[in-house]
Motif scaffolding. Structure first.
Motif, short mmCIF file in Angstrom:
data_model
loop_
_atom_site.label_atom_id
_atom_site.label_comp_id
_atom_site.label_asym_id
_atom_site.label_seq_id
_atom_site.Cartn_x
_atom_site.Cartn_y
_atom_site.Cartn_z
N LYS A 1 45.36 37.68 60.75
CA LYS A 1 45.24 38.11 62.14
C LYS A 1 46.19 37.31 63.03
CE LYS A 1 40.44 39.66 62.21
NZ LYS A 1 39.09 39.32 62.66
N GLN A 2 46.28 36.01 62.78
CA GLN A 2 47.16 35.17 63.60
C GLN A 2 48.61 35.60 63.46
OE1 GLN A 2 46.11 31.24 62.20
NE2 GLN A 2 44.45 31.01 63.70
N ALA A 3 49.01 35.96 62.21
CA ALA A 3 50.38 36.42 61.98
C ALA A 3 50.63 37.74 62.72
CB ALA A 3 50.63 36.60 60.49
N ILE A 4 49.65 38.63 62.70
CA ILE A 4 49.79 39.91 63.40
C ILE A 4 49.89 39.68 64.90
CG2 ILE A 4 48.57 42.05 63.97
CD1 ILE A 4 47.35 41.91 61.12
N LEU A 5 49.03 38.83 65.43
CA LEU A 5 49.04 38.56 66.86
C LEU A 5 50.34 37.90 67.30
CD1 LEU A 5 45.35 37.42 67.35
CD2 LEU A 5 46.40 39.50 68.24
N GLN A 6 50.87 37.05 66.44
CA GLN A 6 52.16 36.43 66.77
C GLN A 6 53.25 37.48 66.86
OE1 GLN A 6 52.75 33.16 67.71
NE2 GLN A 6 54.64 34.22 68.32
N LYS A 7 53.20 38.46 65.94
CA LYS A 7 54.18 39.54 65.98
C LYS A 7 54.00 40.36 67.26
CE LYS A 7 56.87 40.54 63.55
NZ LYS A 7 58.33 40.31 63.58
N VAL A 8 52.76 40.59 67.64
CA VAL A 8 52.48 41.33 68.88
C VAL A 8 53.05 40.58 70.08
CG1 VAL A 8 50.63 42.03 70.46
CG2 VAL A 8 50.44 42.52 68.02
N LEU A 9 52.83 39.27 70.12
CA LEU A 9 53.34 38.47 71.25
C LEU A 9 54.86 38.43 71.25
CD1 LEU A 9 50.81 35.48 71.33
CD2 LEU A 9 50.72 37.67 72.52
N ASP A 10 55.45 38.41 70.06
CA ASP A 10 56.91 38.47 69.98
C ASP A 10 57.42 39.79 70.56
OD1 ASP A 10 56.92 36.01 68.77
OD2 ASP A 10 57.17 36.79 66.73
N CYS A 11 56.70 40.86 70.24
CA CYS A 11 57.09 42.17 70.76
C CYS A 11 56.99 42.23 72.28
CB CYS A 11 56.22 43.27 70.14
SG CYS A 11 56.65 43.67 68.42
N LEU A 12 56.07 41.45 72.84
CA LEU A 12 55.89 41.41 74.29
C LEU A 12 56.80 40.35 74.94
CD1 LEU A 12 52.00 41.66 74.64
CD2 LEU A 12 53.67 43.41 75.25
N ASN A 13 57.64 39.71 74.13
CA ASN A 13 58.49 38.62 74.61
C ASN A 13 57.66 37.48 75.21
OD1 ASN A 13 60.97 39.88 73.91
ND2 ASN A 13 60.82 41.15 75.74
N GLY A 14 56.47 37.31 74.65
CA GLY A 14 55.65 36.15 75.02
C GLY A 14 54.87 36.28 76.31
N SER A 15 54.86 37.47 76.93
CA SER A 15 54.12 37.59 78.19
C SER A 15 53.73 39.04 78.46
CB SER A 15 54.96 37.06 79.36
OG SER A 15 56.11 37.87 79.53
#
Length: 1098
Positions: free
Chosen positions: A621-635
């Motif tokens: 889950k943490q890896a998936i969420l990190q990918k999600v945050l990367d897609c959002l450019n961190g914000s």
């Protein structure tokens, strides 16, 4: 349909390839192609169609770009785009050789996160300026109906047009009235202000008007927004206007829906109605008052007939938001008036749902004849306590003597009070009719014992095929696996519209697939639960792609293991076509393929699902969420990003909530957080901080802000809660009474509620003047009803000093409080003895009404109860706090009082005993009748019994299913936790392909020293869900190779399918995925597409 677009060419208004025309023709298409070729752009008609399709699809994943395109359109193009999106039912548009899927575009734009928001904003910004206002209102209605209503915030409501013509204004007001319940409190107030501004403007333009702008017509336009009228405005309403309003045929319908009206506002409206000349005790008037009757005053010298009319009208008051204790108090007062000079038996049928307030002793006093005569009223009543249902059902059936389809169909909600044995004694024919009729909508309200009592009788007396045909919905779930084995006439039509357990689905899918093609089987959605990984693997490319949409539609029915299999199957067919959310269940390295153009589809698709259903592994889950945050450019910079996140917002790390969400997006984010099932303590703390940052100090909050904040109020410290509860006691009380949502009421919130209500209460009831109670202020029934879970703050002494009459009225409320400590529960137990006499005289309905209080009955007291009815035992079994010795006492009490031995217990007895079966010893389990056991093995398999008991149940299961080493996947699912009773040798002998079919809780119950006997291959095949529940103690007993296998299983790795490198594919499917890349990409301006539709190319 969404694709990344390379900017290879761009059409703008500068490239005028042809003149305007009213018709799209092949010649016109050729002119466009010639224009493109003149720019050295090599393109065919088919690739142009693909490029248009790709571009439009891409817009749906980038709604801010779509918004920009809409804003740049000229008038005719905007008009045409809105026409085809909202005003046309045309599904396809043929433009020469190019076909545009209009229906698909409409569906996708309405369903895409942010797509609706764009349409809403565009409608506000441009529609009312460019199109007919009535058309724009219709468009706004369509958009809002399909939205979460978070678009209606203060800054968007401020942009509503304030110069609408009367028809458009009335239509738009109707839209807002219809969506009232889905609108936040601040938005409701802002919409009310907008509506009143428009209404006052119209009022001020008519000099002949009277003192108040609130006319009868304006009240009707306001609809439910009338509850936002200030008290002083209500008092100024002209009596003539109020008389006219109440005379409207639809006024009662409107007043029936003001669910959030307060006592003060109700009384103000009642005063105005009275002042307008209506006789407030006239039956016709009372019928017109809607929910205003819930706060009716002026009971002095009231006639009994008027009281009964009021009680009849008050049956709708349970729909009010809060104030139920006040309503119950009024009903009690009216009840006393209605019964003047008459007995309860005489008046029962005329008391409406005030009968819900009757105590056990009052219900006991009723005659069977009175209950029978009143059944037309009683069967319409809701809100019964289980104990009341049991008493009234018993009284009714005492009159009827025998159960039949006819008399059961008269009982309404009271049907659930029929005893298990009574159901079992009915004729199979009558039972079949009851299951199809009176019980069809109440199956979920029946106990496990009742379900089994009904089912056992039907199956033993009738052919299974006809029994199954009669079953509705959830009833079929009770049919055992063994029963299904014995029936040869099963077909797919029999299980249509039935709810299935996984074990049933596994067996049925395999059985029925021998004579029914998979596409036909999968049209029965519940059967997807039974599709195995092997069956997915064996599907041909065409068959799989043709049925994939069925799996996608029913993703919520699939296990994480099935979803993992689905993802691997798709990857093997075409890794370029895998729906992006499925990449999340593949090993973590597959997430690396998600970047750039694939980000939006990935985040969007995941945001529509429950991440916990897809992934159980915390690290994954943490890896998936990190990918999600990367897609959002961190914000998350605006509301569009919150739309994109969807359900993923519930999993955001605390630091992102703290710093990653902009202030602009926070209001929308808070609404989304409120929909989460669970939030961590760290997440809650950051939400609290952002809450105060957004709304300021709680001391300055309005009532609307407090309601919008909702359960998050519980995160505030006690000092700030005291301020809010003082300002808005009713709002805080309503929030504190809700035991659902991501933030449950804290002790600080409950204490603030308790102190507010307790300090403002007038002592009631008859004081207990014994020495121990002289200076004690005992709780009143009104306080207890208002406090709900906050009753936990009464001391044991205060509860002990309670008036017996108060206890009798509130025992169900007190029994539902989960945070009482042992001393408080003991005090209430003793109060029950005082009220009802010795335990030997208690009836089953007394025991049922105790709720959690029963958990402090000791072994001796349990032995004194009459436990001869399995329905009484069911009620006790619902409490999970029993110690092993208490459970043993309940078990022995039932056997002794019912005169049975373990060998004579029926399936419904076993189902009703529930958790108490965990107190059985090996000899007792051995003597259980195997046939009866087989009927409820799935229920017994759900019990959290000790390892030794599970081992004994495993032996019993072997007498039904054969030796454990021969069990198949459906048996493993059916036996549930019982499978944890297998020994090491038996576990090692199981085929590795069976490992995913252990129930996850069974994995946790396998002893550490036995779990280690699993081979690395078996562990690797556990599946993601089962691997994730392996306990730390179980891990500690594994060697390095086993741990490596466990990590592979947790990560979603597969060993049964030969894995391919990420860049390879074995087939070219026809399935159109969100990730396909077009042969020729293009970046078209949206006006070009609009021009195509307009049949005019500029």
């Amino acid at each position: 349909m969404v694709h990344h677009l390379d900017s290879k060419w761009h059409l703008t208004s500068k490239h005028q390839c042809c003149k305007s025309t009213d018709m799209w023709t092949t010649e016109l298409l050729n002119q466009i192609m010639a224009s493109l070729h003149a720019q050295d752009i090599e393109i065919t008609a088919s690739s142009l169609q693909v490029s248009i399709k790709n571009y439009l699809g891409n817009l749906l994943y980038h709604p801010k770009v779509l918004l920009s395109e809409f804003r740049q359109m000229n008038h005719p193009h905007f008009q045409t785009a809105m026409k085809y999106l909202f005003g046309s039912k045309q599904e396809h548009l043929e433009l020469g050789n190019i076909v545009i899927d209009l229906a698909g575009i409409r569906e996708r734009i309405f369903q895409s996160p942010g797509g609706n928001r764009t349409l809403f904003l565009v409608t506000l910004e441009r529609c009312f300026l460019m199109l007919n206002a009535v058309e724009c209102v219709d468009i706004l209605s369509q958009v809002l109906q399909a939205s979460s209503m978070t678009y209606l915030q203060l800054h968007t409501i401020a942009r509503l047009p304030n110069d609408l013509q009367e028809d458009a204004f009335r239509n738009l007001s109707t839209v807002f009235r219809d969506l009232y319940d889905r609108t936040g409190a601040n938005a409701q107030k802002a919409l009310y202000n907008w509506m009143t501004q428009m209404l006052q403007k119209s009022y001020s333009s008519k000099p002949e008007n009277s003192t108040s702008w609130v006319s009868a017509d304006n009240l009707w336009i306001l609809g439910r927004y009338m509850v936002h009228l200030p008290l002083e405005e209500i008092t100024k309403i002209n009596p003539n206007e109020m008389r006219l309003f109440i005379s409207y045929d639809n006024a009662t319908k409107q007043l029936d829906t003001v669910y959030d009206i307060t006592p003060d506002l109700s009384l103000a409206f009642l005063e105005r109605i009275n002042a307008s000349g209506f006789d407030m005790r006239n039956t016709s008037t009372l019928y017109r008052l809607g929910l205003l009757v819930c706060f009716y005053n002026g009971l002095e010298q009231m006639d009994a007939n008027v009281a009964r009319v009021l009680l009849h009208q008050m049956i709708k008051c349970n729909q009010l938001r809060g104030f139920q204790a006040d309503v119950q108090k009024l009903k009690s007062q009216l009840l006393d008036i209605a019964m003047q000079n008459q007995t309860l038996n005489d008046t029962l049928g005329s008391l409406s749902d005030a009968v819900v307030g009757l105590t056990i002793s009052q219900l006991e006093s009723l005659s069977p004849e009175a209950v029978h005569s009143a059944i037309p009223t009683l069967n319409q009543v809701s809100g019964w306590a289980k104990s009341q249902i049991m008493i009234l059902s018993s009284k009714y059936l005492m009159y009827e003597k025998a159960l039949s389809f006819h008399n059961i169909s008269q009982m309404g909600a009271l049907v659930t009070g029929i005893s298990t044995q009574a159901f079992h004694n009915m004729s199979p024919k009558e039972l079949s009719q009851v299951v199809r009729g009176a019980l069809a909508q109440r199956a979920s309200d029946l106990s496990p014992a009742q379900h089994q009592g009904i089912l056992r009788k039907m199956i033993e007396s009738t052919e299974l095929v006809s029994v199954i045909a009669d079953m509705q919905g959830a009833f079929f779930k009770e049919v055992s696996l063994v029963t299904l084995w014995m029936e040869e006439g099963l077909n797919s039509s029999l299980v249509k519209d039935k709810e299935l357990r996984p074990s049933q689905a596994l067996f049925l899918y395999e059985l029925l697939s021998k004579k029914t093609p998979p596409p036909d089987l999968l049209s029965i959605s519940q059967l997807v639960k039974g599709v195995t990984c092997g069956q997915l693997e064996s599907m041909s490319t065409v068959s799989f792609l043709n049925t994939f949409k069925v799996f996608e539609k029913n993703l919520h029915l699939l296990s994480p293991y099935q979803i993992n299999c689905l993802a691997w199957k798709f990857w093997i067919l075409s890794n370029a076509s895998v729906p992006p959310y499925l990449l999340s269940v593949l090993p973590a390295e597959y997430l690396e393929s998600i970047s750039g153009p694939l980000c939006a589809p990935f985040v969007t698709s995941l945001g529509k699902l429950e991440l916990d259903r897809l992934v159980s592994n915390k690290q994954k889950k943490q890896a998936i969420l990190q990918k999600v945050l990367d897609c959002l450019n961190g914000s998350a910079i605006d509301e569009y990003d919150i739309d994109l996140l969807g359900n993923l917002i519930c999993h955001l790390p605390p630091e992102f909530i703290c710093e990653g969400i902009s202030r602009e997006a926070m209001a929308t984010a808070l609404h989304q957080f409120g929909l989460c099932r669970h939030l961590s303590d760290d997440q809650k703390m950051e939400i609290k901080r952002r809450l105060i940052e957004l709304h300021g100090s709680p001391g300055n909050w309005t009532a609307e802000t407090t309601r919008d904040v909702g359960s998050f109020v519980a995160l505030l410290p006690k000092a700030e809660l005291n301020i809010l509860v003082e300002k808005f006691p009713d709002t805080i009380s309503e929030i504190a009474s809700k035991m659902t949502g991501p933030v449950l009421p804290t002790e600080e919130l409950l204490l603030a509620q308790f102190e507010s209500i307790h300090n403002s209460s007038i002592p009631g009831g008859t004081p207990d003047l014994t020495s121990d109670c002289t200076d004690v202020m005992a709780p009143s029934s009104e306080e207890i009803m208002k406090l709900s879970e906050a009753n936990m703050f009464w001391s044991a002494q205060e509860l002990a000093c309670m008036d017996p009459g108060t206890f009798a009225k509130t025992v169900e409320f007190l029994g539902s409080v989960v945070r009482f400590d042992t001393s408080q529960l003991v005090a209430l137990k003793e109060k029950a003895k005082e009220s009802w006499g010795p335990l030997t005289s208690w009836k089953s309905y007394h025991i049922v009404s105790l709720g959690h209080i029963a958990a402090v009955l000791n072994e001796t007291e349990i032995g004194m109860l009459d436990l001869g009815s399995i329905d009484t035992v069911v009620a006790l079994s619902q409490q999970t706090e029993w110690s092993p010795t208490q459970a043993r006492s309940i078990l022995q009490g039932f056997l002794e009082d019912s005169g049975q031995g373990m060998d004579t217990l029926k399936s419904f007895d076993l189902a009703g005993l529930g958790h108490n079966l965990c107190a059985l010893n090996s000899t007792e389990i051995e003597t259980i009748n195997a046939v009866e056991f087989s009927a409820v093995v799935s229920r017994i398999g759900s019990l959290p019994c000790s390892t030794n008991v599970l081992k004994e149940f495993k032996k019993k299961a072997e007498s039904v299913f054969g030796i454990a080493t021969g069990w198949d996947r459906s048996i493993l699912q059916e036996t549930g936790n019982i499978a944890a009773g297998l020994n090491g040798e038996e576990l090692k002998a199981l085929d590795k392909k069976l490992m995913p079919y252990f129930h996850p809780t069974a994995i946790k119950y396998i002893p550490d020293e036995i779990f280690k006997e699993l081979s690395p291959d078996q562990i690797a095949n556990l599946g993601p869900e089962n691997a994730a529940v392996v306990t730390e103690l179980q891990r500690q007993h594994l060697d390095g190779l086993q741990l490596q296998s466990l990590r592979l299983a947790m990560d979603g790795a597969r060993t049964s399918i030969q894995e391919l490198p990420l860049h390879e594919t074995t087939a070219r499917p026809t399935y159109t995925s969100v990730q396909n890349t077009a042969p020729i990409s293009c970046s078209l301006s949206l006006w070009v597409f609009t021009a195509f539709i307009l049949h005019t190319v500029s």
